[in-house]
Design a protein around this motif. Sequence first.
Motif, mmCIF file in Angstrom:
data_model
loop_
_atom_site.group_PDB
_atom_site.id
_atom_site.type_symbol
_atom_site.label_atom_id
_atom_site.label_comp_id
_atom_site.label_asym_id
_atom_site.label_seq_id
_atom_site.Cartn_x
_atom_site.Cartn_y
_atom_site.Cartn_z
ATOM 1 N N GLU A 125 0.848 -1.193 0.000
ATOM 2 C CA GLU A 125 0.000 0.000 0.000
ATOM 3 C C GLU A 125 0.880 1.238 0.000
ATOM 4 N N LYS A 140 -2.305 3.727 -3.869
ATOM 5 C CA LYS A 140 -2.088 2.532 -4.664
ATOM 6 C C LYS A 140 -2.105 1.346 -3.706
ATOM 7 N N GLN A 142 -2.205 -3.186 -3.676
ATOM 8 C CA GLN A 142 -2.267 -4.459 -4.387
ATOM 9 C C GLN A 142 -2.198 -5.604 -3.392
ATOM 10 N N LYS A 164 -6.031 -11.687 -7.118
ATOM 11 C CA LYS A 164 -5.448 -10.336 -7.132
ATOM 12 C C LYS A 164 -6.528 -9.291 -6.930
ATOM 13 N N SER A 166 -6.553 -4.964 -6.708
ATOM 14 C CA SER A 166 -5.725 -3.755 -6.810
ATOM 15 C C SER A 166 -6.600 -2.524 -6.924
ATOM 16 N N SER A 167 -6.061 -1.407 -6.454
ATOM 17 C CA SER A 167 -6.784 -0.138 -6.564
ATOM 18 C C SER A 167 -5.789 0.987 -6.804
#
Length: 480
Positions: A125, A140, A142, A164, A166-167
């Motif tokens: 993060e 960010k 993941q 997975k 993610s953002s």
Amino acid sequence: MTKKSFILSVVAVGVFTLVAQSAAAVLSETQKQEIRNVLGDQTIEVTEENETVVAGFPEVTVQDEGGSKKKVDAYQLHLKAAGSFNGMPQYKYVTVSPLRLKSLVYSRLGLWFPSVVTEAGSFAEEASIVPALGYESGRKMQIINLRLIDEEEGVPNEFLTASKISSFVQNKENDGGTDYFSVFKGENIVISLSLGNLRIPGFVSVNDMKNAVLKPGQKVPMLADDIKGSLKMSVVTLEVPMLSTVVNFRIDSEGRSVLNKKEETIDVVWLFRLRDVKSEGMLSDLPLNSFDLKFLVKGIDRQKYEKFQDEQQGNMLFLTEDSIDAAEILAVSDDDETELVEVSSENWRSLLIGKDVKYKFSALFDRGAISGNGCLEIKKDDVLNVMKFKVVNFDVLSPDTGKACRERQAKDPSGMPLRCPSGGFLDSLRPYLDIGKRVKNDKGETVDEFVVRQSGAGSTINGKPLSMGVPSVSSAYMGL
């Protein structure tokens, strides 16, 4: 020493003193509280180590219904100065700690799963925060090979896995506001339900806002000059072994909100699509191929909308606030939860009073179709729904298998009444069919029209009082 050298020396001493004072400066209690607010936990201990601000999250211990204690160990985030955002100091932190992931999951799911256990192959993060403004300016994240396990009463139950997650969130300064952009993705997700499994190979959610107003405490802006959002999914599989049923489908949705600054009103449009529908087992006799639904609302008052969103934000903070004791949250009664829903419903009603919510829908089947449009007229103490729709191949979609049974009962009304078999999902519309008005289209298919009027005073279909349930896009769908 020359005059020039003297002046340079004085400037150098002044600069050195300013830098030294800045390095030695300590955070005020107000600044520490701002950090707690933006990180969403009032129990954080904020300290300083050289040029780093340390946010210490305390251990979380919870006692669930089974009596066992589950906890998230204490951990720290190290915040470093990273310039400014809209004129205010900005800090950045980077972490790969699994404790941070466990804390994030627990803060969002602990209310419903107090015994949740979080496992992951890896976690990373990176986020930027602006404490004085009370929000994140970027993020960010993941997660690889995520597993969420509920250990209520000591029995492990894996209820979610994902290969997975993610953002990505980015805010760009825009004249005191922000241009907000976010992407949220997931791959190979399996959600274990009480009756079966929901498998989602992948999804992508995008949110794009121009000149957004990002208020303190908000993770996502609720108001902007132009908001575009979308959700796209690959083909999803719902498995229900107990019913020997498998349903495959794909969902897409998109929406847009536009602010009219001159009128101080907001126009909203939202589109939902259901595609690639295939069913096996108990639902195989419903050959639905696709379904589309579109809503349009114009002229929403901006001030009322902002007030509504502020109230909703307050409810969300109550449900996600890390500092709230989980045991106290779990003690909330069903009546209290119902009251929250009712308050939300009333807010929606007040927001839309005097507005027309227009909608269109269409459903395509192997050998037929249903399409129509309608309007929800929102009143202070009532909702009027007027809907017109056409059914192509009514008797093919819902064969009248109960006709012979009804005819026998009509001939011998004194006999034992029998429950005649249903003719399918449109059977409740059959009493309102007007065969005299039935027409055929260019393909030779029958076309029947229906007009539905629903309100608190009563409901009718083709002018006849409604005596049983009927498929409709009603005000209940809008939470009104």
